[in-house]
Design a protein around this motif. Structure first.
Motif, PDB file in Angstrom:
ATOM      1  N   ALA A 153      28.403 -24.515 -29.901  1.00 24.24           N
ATOM      2  CA  ALA A 153      28.922 -24.264 -30.988  1.00 24.24           C
ATOM      3  C   ALA A 153      28.428 -25.183 -32.193  1.00 24.24           C
ATOM      4  O   ALA A 153      28.386 -25.021 -33.530  1.00 24.24           O
ATOM      5  CB  ALA A 153      30.399 -24.273 -31.124  1.00 24.24           C
ATOM      6  N   LYS A 154      28.023 -26.232 -31.883  1.00 28.11           N
ATOM      7  CA  LYS A 154      27.341 -27.407 -32.578  1.00 28.11           C
ATOM      8  C   LYS A 154      25.838 -26.984 -32.911  1.00 28.11           C
ATOM      9  O   LYS A 154      25.464 -27.717 -34.276  1.00 28.11           O
ATOM     10  CB  LYS A 154      27.161 -28.817 -31.841  1.00 28.11           C
ATOM     11  N   LEU A 155      25.109 -25.928 -32.568  1.00 34.81           N
ATOM     12  CA  LEU A 155      24.024 -25.376 -33.042  1.00 34.81           C
ATOM     13  C   LEU A 155      24.263 -24.798 -34.527  1.00 34.81           C
ATOM     14  O   LEU A 155      25.375 -24.128 -34.673  1.00 34.81           O
ATOM     15  CB  LEU A 155      23.412 -24.483 -32.088  1.00 34.81           C
ATOM     16  N   HIS A 156      23.371 -24.909 -35.276  1.00 32.41           N
ATOM     17  CA  HIS A 156      23.187 -24.193 -36.665  1.00 32.41           C
ATOM     18  C   HIS A 156      23.430 -22.737 -36.453  1.00 32.41           C
ATOM     19  O   HIS A 156      22.896 -22.070 -35.600  1.00 32.41           O
ATOM     20  CB  HIS A 156      21.884 -24.494 -37.328  1.00 32.41           C
ATOM     21  N   GLY A 157      24.425 -22.221 -37.072  1.00 36.94           N
ATOM     22  CA  GLY A 157      24.746 -20.820 -37.380  1.00 36.94           C
ATOM     23  C   GLY A 157      25.868 -20.223 -36.381  1.00 36.94           C
ATOM     24  O   GLY A 157      26.261 -19.371 -36.684  1.00 36.94           O
ATOM     25  N   TYR A 158      26.071 -21.173 -35.385  1.00 37.30           N
ATOM     26  CA  TYR A 158      27.251 -20.632 -34.663  1.00 37.30           C
ATOM     27  C   TYR A 158      28.671 -21.099 -34.861  1.00 37.30           C
ATOM     28  O   TYR A 158      28.659 -22.171 -35.404  1.00 37.30           O
ATOM     29  CB  TYR A 158      26.759 -21.154 -33.017  1.00 37.30           C
ATOM     30  N   GLU A 159      29.466 -20.506 -34.493  1.00 36.48           N
ATOM     31  CA  GLU A 159      31.066 -20.713 -34.834  1.00 36.48           C
ATOM     32  C   GLU A 159      31.720 -20.504 -33.679  1.00 36.48           C
ATOM     33  O   GLU A 159      31.519 -19.300 -33.084  1.00 36.48           O
ATOM     34  CB  GLU A 159      31.565 -20.230 -36.238  1.00 36.48           C
ATOM     35  N   ARG A 160      32.824 -21.235 -33.482  1.00 31.66           N
ATOM     36  CA  ARG A 160      33.767 -20.872 -32.342  1.00 31.66           C
ATOM     37  C   ARG A 160      34.842 -19.876 -32.762  1.00 31.66           C
ATOM     38  O   ARG A 160      35.375 -19.811 -34.048  1.00 31.66           O
ATOM     39  CB  ARG A 160      34.463 -22.094 -31.966  1.00 31.66           C
ATOM     40  N   VAL A 161      35.200 -18.970 -31.939  1.00 30.74           N
ATOM     41  CA  VAL A 161      36.358 -17.973 -32.291  1.00 30.74           C
ATOM     42  C   VAL A 161      36.999 -17.880 -31.037  1.00 30.74           C
ATOM     43  O   VAL A 161      36.628 -18.127 -29.830  1.00 30.74           O
ATOM     44  CB  VAL A 161      35.533 -16.579 -32.605  1.00 30.74           C
TER      45      VAL A 161
ATOM     46  N   VAL B 198      31.696 -18.143 -28.771  1.00 28.11           N
ATOM     47  CA  VAL B 198      30.788 -18.733 -29.876  1.00 28.11           C
ATOM     48  C   VAL B 198      30.017 -17.375 -30.448  1.00 28.11           C
ATOM     49  O   VAL B 198      29.360 -16.601 -29.640  1.00 28.11           O
ATOM     50  CB  VAL B 198      30.087 -19.971 -29.369  1.00 28.11           C
ATOM     51  N   VAL B 199      29.983 -17.351 -31.644  1.00 23.29           N
ATOM     52  CA  VAL B 199      29.190 -16.277 -32.231  1.00 23.29           C
ATOM     53  C   VAL B 199      28.401 -16.769 -33.235  1.00 23.29           C
ATOM     54  O   VAL B 199      28.615 -17.841 -34.100  1.00 23.29           O
ATOM     55  CB  VAL B 199      30.327 -15.234 -32.735  1.00 23.29           C
TER      56      VAL B 199
END
Length: 77
Positions: A40-48, A57-58
Motif C-alpha cells: 500500500a505504500k507504493l505509488h498509486g495503491y490504496e488500502r481498502v 490493496v487496489v
C-alpha cells in the motif's frame, strides 16, 4: 499457509479476464496483511476493506484495476 494474490481486471479491451497470480506465501495471516501494508505504500495503491476479500490493496487506472489480497486456500480462487 496464506498467500498474497494479485488479480488484474481490464476494462474495454475485449480480452478475457486474467487468472489471479500468487506472488508470495506466509505462515500466518498477520504476516500476509503486514506485507499488504508495505504494498500500500507504493505509488498509486490504496488500502481498502472489501466485503468479500477483507483487507486488500487496489490500484486503478482508466483501463485496469489491480487488486492485491490474502487468501488461505489458493485453490478456492
Amino acid at each position: 499457509m496464506y498467500f498474497i494474490v494479485v488479480a488484474i481486471m481490464l476494462s474495454g479491451s475485449g480480452e478475457p479476464p486474467k487468472i489471479p497470480v500468487m506472488v508470495a506465501s506466509y505462515s500466518t495471516l498477520k504476516e500476509c496483511r503486514l506485507n499488504l501494508l508495505e504494498i500500500a505504500k507504493l505509488h498509486g495503491y490504496e488500502r481498502v476493506v472489501h466485503p468479500l476479500l477483507s483487507y486488500s490493496v487496489v490500484k486503478s487506472s482508466p483501463t485496469k484495476l489491480t487488486t492485491v489480497f490474502c487468501v488461505k486456500n489458493i485453490n478456492s480462487i
